[in-house]
Write a protein that holds these residues in place. Structure first.
Motif, short mmCIF file in Angstrom:
data_model
loop_
_atom_site.label_atom_id
_atom_site.label_comp_id
_atom_site.label_asym_id
_atom_site.label_seq_id
_atom_site.Cartn_x
_atom_site.Cartn_y
_atom_site.Cartn_z
N LYS A 1 10.52 4.46 8.44
CA LYS A 1 9.77 3.51 9.25
C LYS A 1 9.96 2.05 9.16
CE LYS A 1 5.45 6.21 9.88
NZ LYS A 1 3.89 6.76 9.72
N ASP A 2 10.87 1.82 8.00
CA ASP A 2 11.51 0.49 7.43
C ASP A 2 10.41 -0.27 7.30
OD1 ASP A 2 13.32 -1.24 7.07
OD2 ASP A 2 13.22 -2.02 9.00
N ILE A 3 9.39 0.44 6.44
CA ILE A 3 8.15 -0.54 5.74
C ILE A 3 8.68 -1.24 4.62
CG2 ILE A 3 5.76 -0.30 4.81
CD1 ILE A 3 5.48 2.21 6.82
N GLY A 4 8.52 -2.40 4.24
CA GLY A 4 8.65 -3.14 3.14
C GLY A 4 10.30 -3.38 2.81
N ASP A 5 10.67 -4.04 1.72
CA ASP A 5 11.96 -4.15 1.66
C ASP A 5 12.73 -2.86 1.11
OD1 ASP A 5 14.26 -4.74 -0.66
OD2 ASP A 5 13.90 -6.52 0.49
N GLY B 1 0.73 -0.98 0.00
CA GLY B 1 0.07 -0.09 -0.02
C GLY B 1 0.91 1.13 0.03
N ASN B 2 1.91 1.45 0.80
CA ASN B 2 2.68 2.53 0.92
C ASN B 2 3.44 2.39 -0.55
OD1 ASN B 2 3.08 3.83 3.57
ND2 ASN B 2 2.68 1.87 4.18
N VAL B 3 4.12 1.51 -1.07
CA VAL B 3 4.86 1.71 -2.14
C VAL B 3 3.79 2.12 -3.52
CG1 VAL B 3 6.24 0.44 -3.83
CG2 VAL B 3 6.59 0.21 -1.63
N GLY B 4 2.58 1.58 -3.26
CA GLY B 4 1.85 1.79 -4.18
C GLY B 4 1.33 3.45 -4.11
N VAL B 5 1.20 4.09 -2.99
CA VAL B 5 0.99 5.37 -3.07
C VAL B 5 1.88 5.93 -3.76
CG1 VAL B 5 0.86 7.36 -1.51
CG2 VAL B 5 -0.71 5.24 -1.02
N VAL B 6 3.27 5.89 -3.38
CA VAL B 6 4.47 6.47 -3.81
C VAL B 6 4.35 6.54 -5.43
CG1 VAL B 6 6.95 6.27 -3.92
CG2 VAL B 6 6.00 5.97 -1.89
N LEU B 7 4.31 5.23 -5.78
CA LEU B 7 4.37 4.94 -7.53
C LEU B 7 3.13 5.73 -8.09
CD1 LEU B 7 5.19 1.17 -7.60
CD2 LEU B 7 6.85 3.16 -7.91
N SER B 8 2.06 5.72 -7.62
CA SER B 8 1.20 6.51 -8.06
C SER B 8 1.21 8.20 -8.04
CB SER B 8 -0.29 6.25 -7.34
OG SER B 8 -0.64 5.07 -7.30
N LEU B 9 1.76 8.68 -7.13
CA LEU B 9 2.30 10.12 -6.86
C LEU B 9 3.03 10.47 -7.81
CD1 LEU B 9 2.36 10.32 -2.89
CD2 LEU B 9 0.71 11.41 -4.65
N VAL B 10 4.12 9.50 -8.16
CA VAL B 10 5.35 9.72 -9.17
C VAL B 10 4.67 9.75 -10.51
CG1 VAL B 10 7.19 8.89 -10.40
CG2 VAL B 10 6.92 8.72 -7.91
N GLU B 11 3.79 8.80 -10.82
CA GLU B 11 2.88 8.75 -12.49
C GLU B 11 2.44 10.03 -12.46
OE1 GLU B 11 3.91 6.83 -14.51
OE2 GLU B 11 5.04 5.47 -13.35
N LEU B 12 1.72 10.52 -11.32
CA LEU B 12 0.72 11.64 -11.44
C LEU B 12 1.66 13.02 -11.48
CD1 LEU B 12 -1.90 10.72 -9.00
CD2 LEU B 12 -2.11 10.91 -11.34
N GLU C 1 8.37 12.85 -0.18
CA GLU C 1 8.09 12.86 1.31
C GLU C 1 7.55 11.54 1.60
OE1 GLU C 1 5.29 16.22 1.79
OE2 GLU C 1 6.80 17.67 1.34
N LYS C 2 6.65 10.84 1.18
CA LYS C 2 6.01 9.61 1.26
C LYS C 2 7.09 8.59 1.41
CE LYS C 2 2.80 6.83 2.49
NZ LYS C 2 2.04 6.72 3.76
N CYS C 3 7.87 8.79 0.48
CA CYS C 3 8.81 7.63 0.23
C CYS C 3 9.95 7.86 1.47
CB CYS C 3 9.59 7.81 -1.23
SG CYS C 3 10.53 6.04 -1.57
N ASP C 4 10.21 8.95 1.73
CA ASP C 4 10.94 9.40 2.97
C ASP C 4 10.28 8.72 4.09
OD1 ASP C 4 13.43 10.37 4.11
OD2 ASP C 4 12.21 11.88 5.03
#
Length: 355
Positions: A83-87, A56-67, A75-78
């Motif tokens: 928070k050490d979420i995901g790989d 979900g977190n990575v998906g938000v980041v990728l969607s924002l990038v594409e937009l 900011e979201k990716c940072d």
């Protein structure tokens, strides 16, 4: 946002079973269809249910990038990294990509230098990070010194500094070699250039760093013919006439077959297979794969990608379709696995590195 639930217990929302999985699938489907506003909505709904959901977190980041909302994506990716979420390394790659799009090259350099110094990079990502660091350093230098000719930027080097550089380049420790290469600001300075050219012939030299050095020399103002030694092979090249990596029809043909086989069924495995193919070419550069049979190399890369993921690969149909011999496939698989094992050994517990 509408709450999907089947009831409440002690004030807590109880969601329908597998709703998170459905939102992930819808979000990923929308991304693939380039419906980025929809994908962002799905992933934000998912985070409303589970704020630390990795996809979900990575998906938000990728969607924002594409937009095109890069600052929000940064900011979201940072936040995700902290928070050490995901790989960690997958998220770091996305973060570096965002920084480059924003032109924040100095921040890229700072981050990558710190990560590489730790000597803990996954082999399939290491070469990409090396390339990104070199590229970002060049771009940061150009940004800070725009309009200044190279000869004015060139910094003289003392005999003591040159001796230290030479000793580092000749070291059997890849970390020492990397520190030497990444410290060079003026590869066209004659004494430094001479050391770099010698480095390309050292038996103990790290093959991936030899590729980095070739890229540095490729931008040189001179057109010397130099000797490159890697993996028991030697050839003379003119650096500024070398092709880019990865590039060329053979590279694209192999990648096309890999994409065709995995794009629909396993896009995650596809990403890794392409990385393996890119990594192999990066490591053997400037040499070409042998033999030049795109079907053979594509099947071998697919085999390696499956093996490294612990998945059984049934390549019999492809073997028959492409009229390939099993022994020929295994020979190429061994070449690719050798490269992967060298990288793992070198990045994990510094050892002898064939070149």
């Amino acid at each position: 946002m509408e709450k999907h639930r089947k009831g409440q217990h002690d004030g807590k929302i109880v969601y329908f079973p597998n709703l998170t999985g459905k939102l992930v699938n819808k979000g990923m489907s929308a991304l693939k269809q380039k419906k980025f506003k929809e994908s962002l909505d799905y992933f934000e709904q998912l985070l409303g249910m589970d704020p630390e959901h990795p996809q979900g977190n990575v998906g938000v980041v990728l969607s924002l990038v594409e937009l095109g909302r890069l600052k929000e994506a940064k900011e979201k990716c940072d936040e995700v990294l902290k928070k050490d979420i995901g790989d960690y390394y997958d998220v770091l790659q996305i973060y570096i990509s965002i920084l480059i799009q924003l032109g924040d090259y100095e921040e890229v350099v700072e981050i990558l230098e710190a990560v590489i110094q730790e000597q803990s990079l996954p082999p399939q990502m290491a070469e990409n990070f090396y390339q990104l660091l070199y590229f970002s350093r060049k771009m940061a230098e150009e940004d800070s010194e725009e309009g200044v000719v190279f000869s004015q930027r060139a910094k003289s080097i003392s005999d003591k500094e040159l001796e230290h550089l030479s000793n580092q380049l000749q070291s059997e420790d890849s970390k020492q070699q990397w520190q030497a290469v990444q410290s060079i600001e003026s590869p066209d300075e004659p004494t430094i250039r001479k050391e770099l050219i010698k480095y390309l012939t050292y038996p103990e030299a790290n093959p991936s760093l030899k590729t980095i050095v070739l890229q540095m020399l490729k931008e040189s103002v001179t057109n010397d013919t130099i000797l490159v030694h890697k993996f028991g092979r030697s050839m003379e090249v003119k650096p500024n006439e070398l092709h880019d990596i990865p590039d060329g029809q053979f590279y694209r043909l192999v990648k096309k077959i890999i994409v065709h086989q995995l794009e629909q069924d396993n896009p995650t495995l596809l990403d890794m297979a392409v990385q393996i193919w890119d990594h192999y070419l990066f490591m053997i550069y400037p040499f070409q794969p042998e033999p030049l049979n795109e079907q053979l190399w594509a099947v071998a890369v697919l085999e390696v990608a499956h093996r490294l993921n612990g998945i059984e690969f049934d390549g019999d149909e492809l073997q028959v379709a492409f009229s390939l011999e099993e022994k020929a496939i295994e020979n190429v698989v061994e070449k690719i696995m050798e490269i992967e094992q060298i990288s793992m050994k070198d990045l994990g517990v510094n050892g002898d590195t064939p070149n």
